[in-house]
Scaffold this motif. Structure first.
Motif, PDB file in Angstrom:
ATOM      1  N   LEU B 118       0.838  -1.193   0.000  1.00 55.33           N
ATOM      2  CA  LEU B 118       0.000   0.000   0.000  1.00 55.33           C
ATOM      3  C   LEU B 118       0.877   1.249   0.000  1.00 55.33           C
ATOM      4  O   LEU B 118       0.630   2.214  -0.724  1.00 55.33           O
ATOM      5  CB  LEU B 118      -0.872  -0.035   1.261  1.00 55.33           C
ATOM      6  CG  LEU B 118      -2.186   0.707   1.192  1.00 55.33           C
ATOM      7  CD1 LEU B 118      -3.072   0.077   0.139  1.00 55.33           C
ATOM      8  CD2 LEU B 118      -2.865   0.670   2.564  1.00 55.33           C
ATOM      9  N   ALA B 119       1.945   1.204   0.797  1.00 58.99           N
ATOM     10  CA  ALA B 119       2.854   2.343   0.887  1.00 58.99           C
ATOM     11  C   ALA B 119       3.489   2.618  -0.466  1.00 58.99           C
ATOM     12  O   ALA B 119       3.575   3.776  -0.904  1.00 58.99           O
ATOM     13  CB  ALA B 119       3.926   2.074   1.929  1.00 58.99           C
ATOM     14  N   LEU B 123       2.908   6.015  -2.419  1.00 65.10           N
ATOM     15  CA  LEU B 123       4.083   6.854  -2.621  1.00 65.10           C
ATOM     16  C   LEU B 123       4.215   7.232  -4.096  1.00 65.10           C
ATOM     17  O   LEU B 123       4.605   8.354  -4.424  1.00 65.10           O
ATOM     18  CB  LEU B 123       5.322   6.083  -2.149  1.00 65.10           C
ATOM     19  CG  LEU B 123       6.520   6.874  -1.666  1.00 65.10           C
ATOM     20  CD1 LEU B 123       6.116   7.840  -0.575  1.00 65.10           C
ATOM     21  CD2 LEU B 123       7.579   5.915  -1.129  1.00 65.10           C
ATOM     22  N   ALA B 124       3.862   6.281  -4.975  1.00 70.09           N
ATOM     23  CA  ALA B 124       3.968   6.555  -6.409  1.00 70.09           C
ATOM     24  C   ALA B 124       2.975   7.645  -6.823  1.00 70.09           C
ATOM     25  O   ALA B 124       3.190   8.337  -7.812  1.00 70.09           O
ATOM     26  CB  ALA B 124       3.716   5.283  -7.213  1.00 70.09           C
ATOM     27  N   GLY B 125       1.903   7.810  -6.066  1.00 68.11           N
ATOM     28  CA  GLY B 125       0.897   8.789  -6.447  1.00 68.11           C
ATOM     29  C   GLY B 125       1.074  10.148  -5.799  1.00 68.11           C
ATOM     30  O   GLY B 125       0.298  11.064  -6.053  1.00 68.11           O
ATOM     31  N   VAL B 130       4.854  17.719  -3.096  1.00 67.40           N
ATOM     32  CA  VAL B 130       4.814  17.174  -1.733  1.00 67.40           C
ATOM     33  C   VAL B 130       6.139  16.486  -1.406  1.00 67.40           C
ATOM     34  O   VAL B 130       6.678  16.639  -0.311  1.00 67.40           O
ATOM     35  CB  VAL B 130       3.629  16.205  -1.580  1.00 67.40           C
ATOM     36  CG1 VAL B 130       3.615  15.587  -0.192  1.00 67.40           C
ATOM     37  CG2 VAL B 130       2.326  16.917  -1.854  1.00 67.40           C
ATOM     38  N   HIS B 131       6.669  15.770  -2.405  1.00 67.66           N
ATOM     39  CA  HIS B 131       8.007  15.217  -2.219  1.00 67.66           C
ATOM     40  C   HIS B 131       8.994  16.327  -1.915  1.00 67.66           C
ATOM     41  O   HIS B 131       9.904  16.162  -1.101  1.00 67.66           O
ATOM     42  CB  HIS B 131       8.452  14.481  -3.487  1.00 67.66           C
ATOM     43  CG  HIS B 131       7.894  13.101  -3.600  1.00 67.66           C
ATOM     44  ND1 HIS B 131       8.248  12.098  -2.742  1.00 67.66           N
ATOM     45  CD2 HIS B 131       7.005  12.565  -4.453  1.00 67.66           C
ATOM     46  CE1 HIS B 131       7.610  10.992  -3.078  1.00 67.66           C
ATOM     47  NE2 HIS B 131       6.838  11.251  -4.108  1.00 67.66           N
ATOM     48  N   ALA B 132       8.828  17.459  -2.611  1.00 74.92           N
ATOM     49  CA  ALA B 132       9.731  18.587  -2.422  1.00 74.92           C
ATOM     50  C   ALA B 132       9.699  19.047  -0.972  1.00 74.92           C
ATOM     51  O   ALA B 132      10.749  19.242  -0.339  1.00 74.92           O
ATOM     52  CB  ALA B 132       9.324  19.729  -3.355  1.00 74.92           C
ATOM     53  N   LEU B 133       8.502  19.208  -0.422  1.00 76.01           N
ATOM     54  CA  LEU B 133       8.382  19.657   0.955  1.00 76.01           C
ATOM     55  C   LEU B 133       8.948  18.626   1.921  1.00 76.01           C
ATOM     56  O   LEU B 133       9.617  18.959   2.888  1.00 76.01           O
ATOM     57  CB  LEU B 133       6.909  19.909   1.297  1.00 76.01           C
ATOM     58  CG  LEU B 133       6.392  21.256   0.808  1.00 76.01           C
ATOM     59  CD1 LEU B 133       4.900  21.353   1.019  1.00 76.01           C
ATOM     60  CD2 LEU B 133       7.114  22.387   1.534  1.00 76.01           C
ATOM     61  N   PHE B 134       8.681  17.349   1.606  1.00 77.87           N
ATOM     62  CA  PHE B 134       9.218  16.294   2.450  1.00 77.87           C
ATOM     63  C   PHE B 134      10.751  16.346   2.439  1.00 77.87           C
ATOM     64  O   PHE B 134      11.397  16.279   3.480  1.00 77.87           O
ATOM     65  CB  PHE B 134       8.743  14.921   1.955  1.00 77.87           C
ATOM     66  CG  PHE B 134       9.478  13.786   2.599  1.00 77.87           C
ATOM     67  CD1 PHE B 134       9.188  13.422   3.904  1.00 77.87           C
ATOM     68  CD2 PHE B 134      10.477  13.108   1.919  1.00 77.87           C
ATOM     69  CE1 PHE B 134       9.881  12.397   4.513  1.00 77.87           C
ATOM     70  CE2 PHE B 134      11.175  12.086   2.536  1.00 77.87           C
ATOM     71  CZ  PHE B 134      10.876  11.724   3.835  1.00 77.87           C
ATOM     72  N   GLY B 135      11.315  16.495   1.235  1.00 79.93           N
ATOM     73  CA  GLY B 135      12.772  16.565   1.119  1.00 79.93           C
ATOM     74  C   GLY B 135      13.332  17.748   1.895  1.00 79.93           C
ATOM     75  O   GLY B 135      14.358  17.634   2.572  1.00 79.93           O
ATOM     76  N   LEU B 136      12.628  18.855   1.808  1.00 78.55           N
ATOM     77  CA  LEU B 136      13.060  20.056   2.524  1.00 78.55           C
ATOM     78  C   LEU B 136      13.105  19.778   4.023  1.00 78.55           C
ATOM     79  O   LEU B 136      14.091  20.072   4.705  1.00 78.55           O
ATOM     80  CB  LEU B 136      12.074  21.197   2.217  1.00 78.55           C
ATOM     81  CG  LEU B 136      12.370  22.545   2.858  1.00 78.55           C
ATOM     82  CD1 LEU B 136      13.632  23.145   2.259  1.00 78.55           C
ATOM     83  CD2 LEU B 136      11.202  23.500   2.674  1.00 78.55           C
ATOM     84  N   ALA B 157      15.417  10.597  -5.261  1.00 77.20           N
ATOM     85  CA  ALA B 157      15.471   9.145  -5.054  1.00 77.20           C
ATOM     86  C   ALA B 157      14.173   8.651  -4.435  1.00 77.20           C
ATOM     87  O   ALA B 157      13.603   7.651  -4.870  1.00 77.20           O
ATOM     88  CB  ALA B 157      16.664   8.782  -4.176  1.00 77.20           C
ATOM     89  N   ILE B 158      13.700   9.376  -3.416  1.00 78.71           N
ATOM     90  CA  ILE B 158      12.434   8.986  -2.762  1.00 78.71           C
ATOM     91  C   ILE B 158      11.305   9.014  -3.789  1.00 78.71           C
ATOM     92  O   ILE B 158      10.420   8.154  -3.797  1.00 78.71           O
ATOM     93  CB  ILE B 158      12.101   9.975  -1.628  1.00 78.71           C
ATOM     94  CG1 ILE B 158      13.174   9.941  -0.556  1.00 78.71           C
ATOM     95  CG2 ILE B 158      10.725   9.680  -1.050  1.00 78.71           C
ATOM     96  CD1 ILE B 158      13.070   8.809   0.399  1.00 78.71           C
ATOM     97  N   MET B 159      11.373  10.003  -4.680  1.00 75.89           N
ATOM     98  CA  MET B 159      10.293  10.152  -5.656  1.00 75.89           C
ATOM     99  C   MET B 159      10.311   9.024  -6.690  1.00 75.89           C
ATOM    100  O   MET B 159       9.255   8.528  -7.094  1.00 75.89           O
ATOM    101  CB  MET B 159      10.460  11.496  -6.357  1.00 75.89           C
ATOM    102  CG  MET B 159       9.266  11.932  -7.137  1.00 75.89           C
ATOM    103  SD  MET B 159       9.647  13.433  -8.050  1.00 75.89           S
ATOM    104  CE  MET B 159      10.626  12.778  -9.363  1.00 75.89           C
ATOM    105  N   THR B 160      11.510   8.580  -7.101  1.00 76.35           N
ATOM    106  CA  THR B 160      11.580   7.554  -8.142  1.00 76.35           C
ATOM    107  C   THR B 160      11.466   6.135  -7.571  1.00 76.35           C
ATOM    108  O   THR B 160      11.130   5.198  -8.296  1.00 76.35           O
ATOM    109  CB  THR B 160      12.899   7.654  -8.931  1.00 76.35           C
ATOM    110  OG1 THR B 160      13.981   7.713  -8.004  1.00 76.35           O
ATOM    111  CG2 THR B 160      12.921   8.875  -9.803  1.00 76.35           C
TER     112      THR B 160
END
Lengths: 258, 302
Positions: B118-119, B123-125, B130-136, B157-160
């Motif tokens: 599920l994760a 995560l793919a969606g 949002v990934h940007a904010l998470f990375g920040l 990396a997290i995004m891909t």
């Protein structure tokens, strides 16, 4: 040791469930050492399930619950100290569709050794010897000795199936399980595999699942008839076909259902 | 029906003609929609290349931006993008592939693995912003990597990662079960099966999946803008190693945005040329993926 040392496989009250579906019901049988025993019965009767119990490969296909005891050569294979790796090394299986690995012919034959053996047994000369011995035993050496480095996938189906049998032999199995080994083959291929079974019998115990009653009749010493997960009858092949003791067996071999 | 003369049997009736007209119409509609997809692509590429023509040369690639980014080339952005893509995939490919092997070959169907599945899907969606904010939050502040190449790469990396996991699982699942059965029945362990049979026969699919993520990582703007990519960084012309990993860098996607919208008086062909370079990068990468797949496929047969 087993109470019946001339039996390779002894099953006692084997019940098996796939999830909630019960596939085997109170199966009790003794399969004699060194003979060819065939399992017959209509689709869904549990033949293949029973066969897969004998090396516990069932457990790889999802949620199964097995109750009862199966003694192979005197040892209960459902004992907690049984190593599935060692069990499957001694109890090989041949499938309906030949499934050579996508490797060379040579590597297919030595695959089992590569998986199990260490050190000395993996010397080139030892492997070469094992390949020649195994391929000779299945009558392929003469045809294939000059192209051992070719892909096994490119062989004819009959040769592939023989190769799949040869792949088991370097591990010195005690029992060879065959799940409809000829149903993908033509008449000649079937004859060749049956001939090979005859030449292997004695040294190995062969258990064969077949849909083909004529094959069970001509190629096995003993015959087990199953129906709806139960073992109905087990006797010498000629007795089962000529004088079945259970009316259900008689009706099946007459072709009333199946 | 006996009244029908034999000569007119099996000939078209009005009902058949009506069906054939509908059939032809349906075919044309579907065909037109397929063509409608190709037309904008050709228009975009054609327009970009024509407008970019004055700037398209090797000098443009190797030169640094000049006169407040209104002239010159794109070297710092190009090399920055390569840094980001390479580092992010160097992190996400091994993790993703190994995770996929676990999920496909080992995991049984229990709640723990369902949660992981599920994760991965969710995560793919997640949108890239949002990934940007998470990375920040995670890499720049919490992990104290600061605004840097390392933070930006990890965010990519997290995004891909989830897409690599999904594509790897697909590649693993395409290895026929009969091969696995053959292995189990000689007593091979799962790891021996994976090593000898499953990985060698799925490697083309796995690599293709990873390489396709290159284009995605190269094209994203938001995740890197938040975490480590800047408007301008002074770099030597053609310098292959201009950045330290704890420094900020430039990137093509961000550079395109900057020179198109933030800097007045840019030579008009430069933004188009930058877009063409970005596009060409993606095309080259995808072509590599396809030819690699074709090459590896041609070596295996079953």
């Amino acid at each position: 040791m087993s109470d019946l040392p001339d039996h390779s496989i002894t099953a006692r009250d084997v019940n098996l469930w796939y999830g909630k579906f019960q596939a085997l019901r109170d199966v009790t049988l003794n399969i004699k050492h060194g003979l060819i025993t065939s399992l017959i019965g209509p689709s869904g009767c549990g033949k293949t399930t029973l066969l897969r119990c004998f090396n516990r490969v069932n457990e790889r296909y999802g949620y199964v619950t097995t109750k009862g005891e199966i003694h192979l050569l005197g040892k209960n294979i459902y004992d907690p100290d049984v190593s599935l790796i060692e069990l499957r090394k001694s109890v090989g299986m041949v499938f309906q569709r030949p499934n050579p690995l996508p490797l060379s012919i040579y590597e297919n034959v030595v695959f089992g050794l590569r998986v199990h053996a260490e050190g000395e047994a993996l010397r080139r000369s030892a492997l070469d010897e094992a390949v020649e011995k195994a391929l000779t035993e299945v009558n392929l050496w003469h045809d294939l000795k000059d192209r051992l480095d070719h892909k096994a996938i490119g062989l004819q189906l009959e040769q592939q199936q023989k190769l799949c049998i040869a792949r088991l032999l370097p591990l010195k199995p005690e029992i060879i399980l065959m799940d409809e080994p000829c149903s993908a083959l033509d008449v000649e291929g079937t004859a060749a595999i049956e001939e090979l079974m005859f030449s292997l019998k004695g040294r190995y115990t062969l258990v064969i699942v077949t849909h083909n009653m004529a094959q069970a009749r001509r190629a096995s010493d003993e015959c087990i008839f199953m129906l709806l997960g139960k073992m109905i009858e087990h006797s010498r092949t000629e007795d089962l076909f000529l004088a079945p003791s259970d009316p259900k067996t008689a009706e099946y071999i007459e072709g009333r259902y199946g | 029906m006996n009244a029908l003369p034999a000569s007119s049997r099996f000939t078209e009736t009005p009902a058949v003609r009506r069906k054939l007209r509908q059939e032809a119409l349906a075919k044309w509609i579907f065909c037109a929609m397929a063509a409608a997809m190709v037309v904008p692509l050709l228009l975009i590429v054609g327009y970009l290349v024509v407008r970019a023509a004055p700037s398209l040369n090797l000098e443009f690639l190797l030169e640094v931006p000049k006169r407040g980014m209104t002239e010159g080339g794109i070297w710092p952005a190009l090399i920055g993008t390569l840094y980001l893509v390479f580092i992010s995939l160097a992190v996400s490919a091994p993790i993703g592939i190994l995770a996929a092997v676990y999920l496909n070959e080992y995991a049984r169907d229990n709640w723990f693995n369902r949660v992981i599945n599920l994760a991965v899907i969710n995560l793919a969606g997640v949108p890239s912003i949002v990934h940007a904010l998470f990375g920040l939050g995670a890499f720049v502040y919490a992990a104290r990597f600061g605004y840097s190449i390392i933070s930006a790469s990890l965010t990519l990396a997290i995004m891909t990662l989830p897409v690599i996991i999904a594509s790897t699982r697909e590649a693993l699942a395409s290895v026929p079960r009969s091969f696995r059965e053959a292995c189990w029945n000689v007593g091979a362990t799962r790891w021996q099966t994976i090593k000898a049979i499953v990985l060698p026969n799925s490697i083309s699919g796995i690599l293709t999946g990873v390489i396709l993520q290159v284009s995605r990582a190269a094209g994203e703007t938001a995740p890197v803008m938040f975490t480590g990519v800047v408007f301008f960084k002074s770099v030597e012309r053609g310098d292959l190693l201009p950045y330290y990993l704890n420094e900020q860098c430039m990137a093509l996607s961000m550079h395109l945005y900057t020179i198109s919208t933030q800097v007045p008086g840019v030579q008009p062909s430069i933004p188009f040329a930058t877009a063409v370079v970005l596009l060409a990068l993606v095309v080259i990468v995808n072509a590599t993926a396809i030819s690699l797949r074709v090459y590896l496929r041609s070596r295996k047969k079953w």
